[in-house]
Design a protein around this motif. Structure first.
Motif, mmCIF file in Angstrom:
data_model
loop_
_atom_site.group_PDB
_atom_site.id
_atom_site.type_symbol
_atom_site.label_atom_id
_atom_site.label_comp_id
_atom_site.label_asym_id
_atom_site.label_seq_id
_atom_site.Cartn_x
_atom_site.Cartn_y
_atom_site.Cartn_z
ATOM 1 N N THR A 1 -7.111 -11.239 -3.893
ATOM 2 C CA THR A 1 -7.638 -12.326 -3.067
ATOM 3 C C THR A 1 -7.002 -12.362 -1.676
ATOM 4 O O THR A 1 -7.605 -12.873 -0.740
ATOM 5 N N LYS A 2 -5.801 -11.813 -1.535
ATOM 6 C CA LYS A 2 -5.097 -11.871 -0.248
ATOM 7 C C LYS A 2 -5.486 -10.746 0.717
ATOM 8 O O LYS A 2 -5.541 -10.968 1.927
ATOM 9 N N LEU A 3 -5.754 -9.542 0.180
ATOM 10 C CA LEU A 3 -6.020 -8.393 1.043
ATOM 11 C C LEU A 3 -7.188 -8.594 2.015
ATOM 12 O O LEU A 3 -7.079 -8.205 3.176
ATOM 13 N N LEU B 1 2.993 -4.359 4.080
ATOM 14 C CA LEU B 1 3.111 -4.729 2.674
ATOM 15 C C LEU B 1 3.300 -3.498 1.792
ATOM 16 O O LEU B 1 4.190 -3.459 0.937
ATOM 17 N N LEU B 2 2.481 -2.474 2.000
ATOM 18 C CA LEU B 2 2.608 -1.246 1.212
ATOM 19 C C LEU B 2 3.993 -0.619 1.365
ATOM 20 O O LEU B 2 4.537 -0.048 0.421
ATOM 21 N N ALA B 3 4.567 -0.747 2.561
ATOM 22 C CA ALA B 3 5.871 -0.147 2.841
ATOM 23 C C ALA B 3 7.025 -0.888 2.167
ATOM 24 O O ALA B 3 8.139 -0.378 2.109
ATOM 25 N N THR B 4 6.752 -2.073 1.614
ATOM 26 C CA THR B 4 7.829 -2.848 0.987
ATOM 27 C C THR B 4 8.191 -2.354 -0.403
ATOM 28 O O THR B 4 9.311 -2.564 -0.856
ATOM 29 N N SER C 1 -4.699 -8.196 8.068
ATOM 30 C CA SER C 1 -4.999 -7.148 9.040
ATOM 31 C C SER C 1 -4.496 -5.814 8.497
ATOM 32 O O SER C 1 -3.689 -5.777 7.552
ATOM 33 N N GLU C 2 -4.945 -4.717 9.087
ATOM 34 C CA GLU C 2 -4.459 -3.405 8.659
ATOM 35 C C GLU C 2 -2.949 -3.310 8.831
ATOM 36 O O GLU C 2 -2.256 -2.783 7.966
ATOM 37 N N GLU C 3 -2.429 -3.818 9.932
ATOM 38 C CA GLU C 3 -0.986 -3.756 10.177
ATOM 39 C C GLU C 3 -0.215 -4.510 9.093
ATOM 40 O O GLU C 3 0.833 -4.059 8.634
ATOM 41 N N PRO D 1 -10.967 4.123 2.958
ATOM 42 C CA PRO D 1 -10.625 2.739 3.294
ATOM 43 C C PRO D 1 -9.173 2.458 2.907
ATOM 44 O O PRO D 1 -8.682 3.000 1.906
ATOM 45 N N LEU D 2 -8.499 1.627 3.666
ATOM 46 C CA LEU D 2 -7.096 1.324 3.416
ATOM 47 C C LEU D 2 -6.875 0.730 2.025
ATOM 48 O O LEU D 2 -5.860 0.987 1.383
#
Length: 116
Positions: free
Chosen positions: A70-72, A83-86, A76-78, A51-52
């Motif tokens: 609480t935000k995840l 976010l992870l790329a930041t 969306s997956e995109e 899972p992502l």
């Protein structure tokens, strides 16, 4: 194979020692200085079969500060890839990428089963 790691992370140090102890060849990539792009993360996610949410460093300071627990669920997956790329500190580490799999985090037995 490539290991995405954070140099100050004790678990990453254990993982690199494990790779060395088993004579495996790999390239190191500092996850903070050379954070994976959203496209790379998407490819890693698909290859991992996980899972992502497993790609998020849920014990990290940045994760808690941004209240991502609480935000995840509403993203969306995109949006999660972006976010992870930041910031590499949001990404669970180490990530071990081979031609046919991605291992998230370090677990001696799982790595042994997957790589030896």
């Amino acid at each position: 194979m490539t290991i995405l790691y954070y140099p100050k992370c004790s678990t990453c140090k254990k993982a690199i020692k494990w790779l060395d102890d088993h004579g495996l060849t790999y390239e190191k990539r500092d996850i903070v200085q050379d954070n994976p792009s959203a496209d790379e993360l998407k490819a890693y996610h698909q290859l991992s079969g996980q899972p992502l949410r497993k790609f998020f460093n849920t014990s990290g300071k940045l994760y808690r500060e941004q209240k991502l627990a609480t935000k995840l669920p509403m993203m969306s997956e995109e949006e999660m890839y972006a976010l992870l790329a930041t910031n590499g500190m949001l990404v669970k580490r180490p990530l071990l990428i081979t031609e046919d799999q991605v291992l998230i985090g370090f677990n001696d037995q799982k790595w042994q089963d997957a790589l030896l």
